[in-house]
Design an enzyme around this catalytic site. Structure first.
Site: not given
Length: 448
Positions: A116, A158, A164, A201, A235, A291, A294, A337
């Site tokens: 990230k 993070k 996730g 932030k 998340h 990728r 979903v 979902r």
């Protein structure tokens, strides 16, 4: 075009890839664990190979077994689906080293976007707006405290290799920053083997907006509009819409072109998704998924483009079938979902489906690999299927969603269908007035 593709995945996405391959005249190879011996993608594929016991680490994450299956069946290419090895740069390298085509981007782009911190640096240089935060990894609490003070509380800590919600901690005040950093580092180390973290932030009430892109090896790049994925729990996305009910055509065109231009500068190949937080009319980059997503079907519904076929065709060296000026957005689409979970506690509910009937009718699509008597194993995610509805307007789309949910027959396991039925009765959802925290707050209020 490829002669034979090995599908290195399971469930509804394996079946989705199989269908695209068959329409392209490509033979398919299904790999499966012993737990999935009777899975639908195994039944329908031209060939199948058992690659290990139920545990994912011994089967769907077993690179040696997957490569061996490709070699003994004479496959030309491997499609990773999503999850499992789909964003594993080492797997992409190994596939190429065995003279097979990885149906996805280069290993280098997977690696860059998988970290990230590196992704943020790379994408920022390409012209995409970033959330204010640290320039790189934060190694110590003192360093984190200094940066947090500069950008202003609240801040998010993070994990650099995260996803996730794992390795993500919120610090609302200076009193919280030490525990947030230490806990995020510990969680990130346990989950990803990498304790690198960075600071951003914290936006209070943003929406989660993502832009779908596709790029071929001939220098052509297009964007396919946005998906609004703001309805989340812990998340994890629960329901997605295309197009977003809050963006104007002008905003859509602007962020789409910013994203398309940046991806072009990167020399990216394949399909991918650039994710943003959106608040007060501004977009801030979160991450890029290298990728298939979903939720790709709702983009397919509003653009009338088969993303999986396009992905396979791009990997085979063909040009995109559309130019940007050919991309048109029509109507509205929503995806639910549907998981084998308790609709209130969200506890997994594996077991045998005793009766199943998929909904149908105009504008209704159900992407699933389940059937009467199918045993949902406890070893993998709990998805039963994806209910996708389309209409000329959001109002018609919501009406079709209500009808489709009422038509769905599913017994033997608990499912999240009642959650969506209840959600449809909520006036704020009906008006499209929600953000990434709205669903959890609504559930908490409902339980109170």
């Amino acid at each position: 075009m490829f002669g034979k593709v090995l599908i290195a995945n399971r469930g509804e996405i394996a079946l989705r890839v199989h269908r695209a391959c068959k329409e392209l005249g490509i033979q398919t190879v299904a790999v499966h664990s012993t737990a999935d011996a009777n899975a639908m993608h195994v039944r329908l594929a031209d060939e199948s190979v058992c690659i290990g016991p139920p545990a994912a680490k011994d089967s769907y994450l077993n690179i040696a077994s997957i490569i061996a299956a490709a070699e003994i069946t004479g496959a030309d290419a491997i499609h990773p689906g999503y999850g499992f090895l789909s964003e594993n740069a080492r797997f992409a390298e190994i596939v190429a080293a065995h003279d097979l085509t990885f149906i996805g981007p280069s290993a280098e782009h997977i690696r860059v976007m998988g970290d990230k911190i590196t992704a943020k640096e790379t994408i920022g240089k390409a012209g995409i707006p970033l959330v204010p935060g640290s320039d790189g990894a934060v190694r110590t609490v003192d360093e984190g405290r200094k940066i947090a003070k500069e950008i202003g509380y609240p801040v998010l800590v993070k994990a650099a290799s995260g996803g996730g919600g794992r390795g993500m901690k919120l610090a609302r005040t200076e009193d919280d920053i030490e525990s947030a950093i230490l806990n995020a580092q510990s969680e990130a180390k346990a989950a990803f083997g990498d304790d690198s973290v960075y600071l951003e932030k914290y936006l209070e009430l943003p929406r989660h907006i993502e832009i779908q892109i596709a790029a071929d090896s001939h220098g052509n790049v297009i964007h396919l509009g946005e998906r609004d994925c703001s309805l989340q729990r812990r998340h994890q996305k629960v329901l997605e819409e295309a197009l977003s009910p809050v963006l104007t055509d002008e905003q859509r065109a602007e962020i789409g072109e910013i994203t398309r231009s940046a991806i072009e500068k990167l020399g990216y190949l394949g399909v991918g998704t650039v994710e943003y937080l959106y608040e007060n009319g501004k977009f801030y980059f979160i991450e890029m998924n290298t990728r298939l997503q979903v939720e790709h079907p709702i983009t397919e519904q509003v653009t009338d483009l088969d993303l999986v076929r396009e992905q396979i065709s791009i990997a085979a060296g063909n040009k995109l079938t559309l130019r940007q000026e050919d991309v048109k957005f029509n109507g509205h689409a929503i995806e639910c979902r549907i998981n084998a979970e308790d609709p209130r506690t969200f506890a997994p509910s594996p077991g045998r489906i005793t009766d199943f009937h998929a909904p149908g009718g105009p504008g209704v699509r159900f992407d699933s690999a389940v059937y009467d008597g199918y045993m949902i194993p406890p070893h993998y995610d709990s998805m039963i299927g994806k209910l996708i509805v389309y209409g000329d307007s959001r109002e018609l789309c919501l009406a079709r969603l209500r009808r489709a949910l009422s038509e769905t027959v599913l017994t033997g396991v608990k499912s999240t269908i009642p959650l969506f039925e209840e959600l449809l009765d909520n006036p704020e959802f009906q008006r499209g007035e929600y953000n990434i925290h709205w669903l959890e707050n609504w559930l908490a209020e409902d339980d109170a």
